[in-house]
Structures are given as structure tokens and as C-alpha cells.
Design an enzyme around this catalytic site. Structure first.
Site, PDB file in Angstrom:
ATOM      1  N   ARG A  51       0.799  -1.233   0.000  1.00 35.63           N
ATOM      2  CA  ARG A  51       0.000   0.000   0.000  1.00 35.63           C
ATOM      3  C   ARG A  51       0.826   1.274   0.000  1.00 35.63           C
ATOM      4  NH1 ARG A  51      -3.010  -3.661   1.691  1.00 35.63           N
ATOM      5  NH2 ARG A  51      -1.109  -4.231   2.745  1.00 35.63           N
ATOM      6  N   THR A  52       1.784   1.337   0.908  1.00 35.53           N
ATOM      7  CA  THR A  52       2.471   2.616   1.077  1.00 35.53           C
ATOM      8  C   THR A  52       3.255   2.967  -0.191  1.00 35.53           C
ATOM      9  OG1 THR A  52       2.600   2.190   3.430  1.00 35.53           O
ATOM     10  CG2 THR A  52       4.027   3.914   2.581  1.00 35.53           C
ATOM     11  N   LYS A  80      25.845  -3.170  -0.740  1.00 40.90           N
ATOM     12  CA  LYS A  80      27.317  -3.040  -0.819  1.00 40.90           C
ATOM     13  C   LYS A  80      27.855  -2.280   0.385  1.00 40.90           C
ATOM     14  CE  LYS A  80      27.117  -2.427  -5.848  1.00 40.90           C
ATOM     15  NZ  LYS A  80      27.380  -1.411  -6.882  1.00 40.90           N
ATOM     16  N   ARG A 101      11.236   4.029   3.363  1.00 40.21           N
ATOM     17  CA  ARG A 101      10.873   3.078   4.423  1.00 40.21           C
ATOM     18  C   ARG A 101      12.136   2.303   4.787  1.00 40.21           C
ATOM     19  NH1 ARG A 101       5.780  -0.919   4.495  1.00 40.21           N
ATOM     20  NH2 ARG A 101       4.893   1.063   5.159  1.00 40.21           N
ATOM     21  N   HIS A 129       5.000   5.993  11.555  1.00 38.28           N
ATOM     22  CA  HIS A 129       4.517   5.845  10.172  1.00 38.28           C
ATOM     23  C   HIS A 129       3.556   7.005   9.905  1.00 38.28           C
ATOM     24  CE1 HIS A 129       3.319   4.210   6.449  1.00 38.28           C
ATOM     25  NE2 HIS A 129       3.075   2.962   6.779  1.00 38.28           N
TER      26      HIS A 129
HETATM   27  C1  NCD Z   1       1.661  -0.960   8.192  1.00 34.70           C
HETATM   28  C2  NCD Z   1       3.158  -0.814   8.374  1.00 34.70           C
HETATM   29  O1  NCD Z   1       3.928  -1.000   7.414  1.00 34.70           O
HETATM   30  O2  NCD Z   1       3.532  -0.452   9.460  1.00 34.70           O
HETATM   31  N1  NCD Z   1       1.309  -1.168   6.848  1.00 34.70           N
HETATM   32  C3  NCD Z   1       1.047  -0.080   6.084  1.00 34.70           C
HETATM   33  O3  NCD Z   1       1.916   0.685   5.756  1.00 34.70           O
HETATM   34  N2  NCD Z   1      -0.226   0.154   5.756  1.00 34.70           N
HETATM   35  C4  NCD Z   1       1.057  -1.956   9.116  1.00 34.70           C
HETATM   36  C5  NCD Z   1       1.581  -3.348   9.108  1.00 34.70           C
HETATM   37  O4  NCD Z   1       2.507  -3.692   8.364  1.00 34.70           O
HETATM   38  O5  NCD Z   1       1.039  -4.144   9.882  1.00 34.70           O
END
Ligand code: NCD
Length: 303
Positions: A51-52, A80, A101, A129
Site C-alpha cells: 500500500r504505502t 554493498k 521506508r 509511520h
Molecule cells: C503498516 C506498516 O507497514 O507499518 N502497513 C502499512 O503501511 N499500511 C502496518 C503493518 O505492516 O502491519
């Protein structure tokens, strides 16, 4: 605002502004199709994501911009031994904005100190997040028409769940919001967060009992037990099914309850619940794209 590392980098007025822009994008998508023409978003994902990352990418494409990046550390120079600081410097030469991320808490903050373009934290370890929180806030605003006067239940992995930490911080700033923190003993919110809530005089209660808590909730925020943050598989197996929301359990919940989940879901919400009008989690994922469009525009200073 130059970067978005922590949800508290945004004032509540700025959050209102992003929600207003997201709503305008939903109402008039055609007016936004060229806004980012000639701009590039880099998605640097050192941890898995559906999703993100894809909603960031869809957001940039829908704004007329372009996207580059990587979706696993192995395919980047991190394999590396390149530092996050160097990578951030380099990507600043190729892109106008970065969404990162990383499995290490604080990595996007480090990137923001070395990048010359805006950096967005797209999830750092078990810490924060903020863009999921923006999606959550847009969902709550649309479902409830307000961000104040709410009883919010957080259920599941409150220790490692970074979306929980950011949403708790965000909601703590609104009037008359109360939290019910539902988790097994071992997955309670981290001590630093508990101290923050206490210091700020936020009303909250910790419990292990979902059924008992359900009737008082305006919002139920379910979460996945974060397998990847456990030190030992046996603990994960023991705790993973601590809570499973079913249609039966929801009989005691309010008719106007809103059920949120950042997704992915594993077992914690039964699929029967998907057809319950109170289930908002798929809408929430869609709103995530619109609020990320608003955020990109804001960070690039595009009106
Ligand atoms: C979440 C995350 O990555 O923290 N997912 C997301 O980005 N919607 C929640 C999860 O992974 O459980």
C-alpha cells in the site's frame, strides 16, 4: 514544512490543510493531473510494502509526475554497504522528493539531514509511520466528521505497531479524545509513549479484553501482530491470534462504530466483517493515495 519524519512535524492546522486538499482532489481530480509535471518521486523501500509504496507511486503518477526507486534493500547499494546518508545525498541529485521506508528506527531522519530535497518517512522500524496516520486521520474525518470527542480503541500489537504510535501522537492533540489500549501484556505500548500520554494528561486505559471494550468505542483500530519485529518465532506464534474480530463480537459494538486497520490483515479481522458497513479499512487504503497526493504537493510547495 520541508520533511515529514514524525506526524508531530505537522501542526493541526497543516493537517487540516492536507485533509482539505485531499478532499478537493477527490472532488476535482482533473484539476490535479498536471500539477507535478516534470517532477520525480524516489521511493526508497528497504522493507516490504504494498500500500504505502504503490499509493505513493500512484499519487505521483496521478499528479502528472514520475517515479523511480527500489523496493528492496538487496537491489540497492545498501547491499554493498552504502550508508543512508550517502544514498540520500545521491538520490537528491536524481529526484525532487523522497519517500523512504527503513527497518531501522530513525533512518529517514538521518536521510533528511543529508538530502537536499524533502524526505518523507514511509515507516521506520517499529517507531513511526506518519503518512499512514494521515490516511487514518482523513478516514476518521470522513467517517465521523470530526477529529475530536472520540473514544478510540487500539487493538493488537501496540508495542511494535508503528502506525499505532503515530496515530496516538496525532490524536492526542485533539479535544476530548480517549484511548482504550487493548493488547496482550507483552504487546502493550512502549514505555516512552505511555509516559508521553501521562505527561500530556491524555485519558487512556489499558486492557486485554476486546469484547468488554467494544461497546464504548467510536473507532476500533485493529492491527497485525508484527512478526518481523519479534526476536523469537515461538512468541509470535503464541501471540499472533490474540484477537480476532468477528461479526459475532461486533453485535455488542455501536451501530456507528468505524473499524480501521492499516493493513495488511493476517487473521485479526475475519473476512465476514468486510461486508459490515462499519468496516472502513479498504476505503482507508484508498484515502491513503489522496492524502499522499496532498502531501507531495505541500512538500513541493505546489499550489
Ligand atoms: C503498516 C506498516 O507497514 O507499518 N502497513 C502499512 O503501511 N499500511 C502496518 C503493518 O505492516 O502491519
Amino acid at each position: 514544512m520541508k520533511h515529514l519524519i514524525d506526524i508531530l512535524d505537522l501542526s493541526t492546522e497543516q493537517i487540516d490543510g492536507l485533509i482539505a486538499t485531499a478532499n478537493d482532489i477527490i472532488a476535482h481530480p482533473e484539476q490535479y493531473r498536471e500539477k507535478c509535471h516534470g517532477k520525480k518521486l524516489a521511493t526508497l523501500f528497504y522493507e516490504p510494502s504494498t500500500r504505502t509504496r504503490l499509493s505513493f507511486e500512484a499519487a505521483m503518477y496521478e499528479l502528472g509526475g514520475q517515479v523511480l526507486g527500489f523496493s528492496e534493500a538487496q537491489s540497492s547499494s545498501a547491499s554493498k554497504g552504502e550508508s543512508v546518508a550517502d544514498t540520500a545525498r545521491i538520490i537528491s541529485c536524481y529526484a525532487d522528493i523522497i519517500a523512504m521506508r527503513h527497518y531501522k528506527e530513525g533512518a529517514p531522519l538521518v536521510a533528511s539531514l543529508h538530502a537536499t530535497v524533502p524526505v518523507i518517512n514511509a515507516g521506520d522500524g517499529g517507531h513511526n509511520h506518519p503518512t499512514q496516520t494521515l490516511a487514518d486521520l482523513l478516514t476518521i474525518q470522513k467517517e465521523k466528521g470530526r477529529l475530536h470527542d472520540l473514544v478510540i480503541g487500539f487493538c493488537g500489537d501496540l508495542k511494535f505497531g508503528r502506525t499505532v504510535h503515530s496515530l496516538l501522537n496525532a490524536m492526542s492533540r485533539y479535544e476530548n479524545v480517549r484511548f482504550v489500549l487493548i493488547s496482550p501484556e507483552e504487546l502493550r505500548i512502549p514505555e516512552y509513549l505511555r509516559q508521553e500520554l501521562e505527561k500530556n494528561g491524555i485519558s487512556f486505559r489499558e486492557t486485554q479484553n476486546l469484547e468488554e471494550s467494544l461497546p464504548e468505542l467510536d473507532i476500533l483500530y485493529m492491527t497485525r501482530v508484527q512478526q518481523e519485529r519479534f526476536f523469537n518465532e515461538a512468541d509470535y506464534i503464541r501471540l499472533r491470534d490474540s484477537y480476532i474480530l468477528t461479526s459475532d463480537k461486533l453485535k455488542n459494538a455501536r451501530a456507528d462504530l468505524s473499524i480501521l486497520h492499516p493493513l495488511p490483515r493476517v487473521n485479526e479481522i475475519s473476512v465476514q466483517v468486510d461486508s459490515d458497513p462499519r468496516a472502513c479499512y479498504f476505503k482507508q487504503a484508498l484515502y491513503g493515495k489522496f492524502i499522499r497526493m496532498a502531501l507531495i504537493l505541500c512538500l513541493l510547495d505546489i499550489q
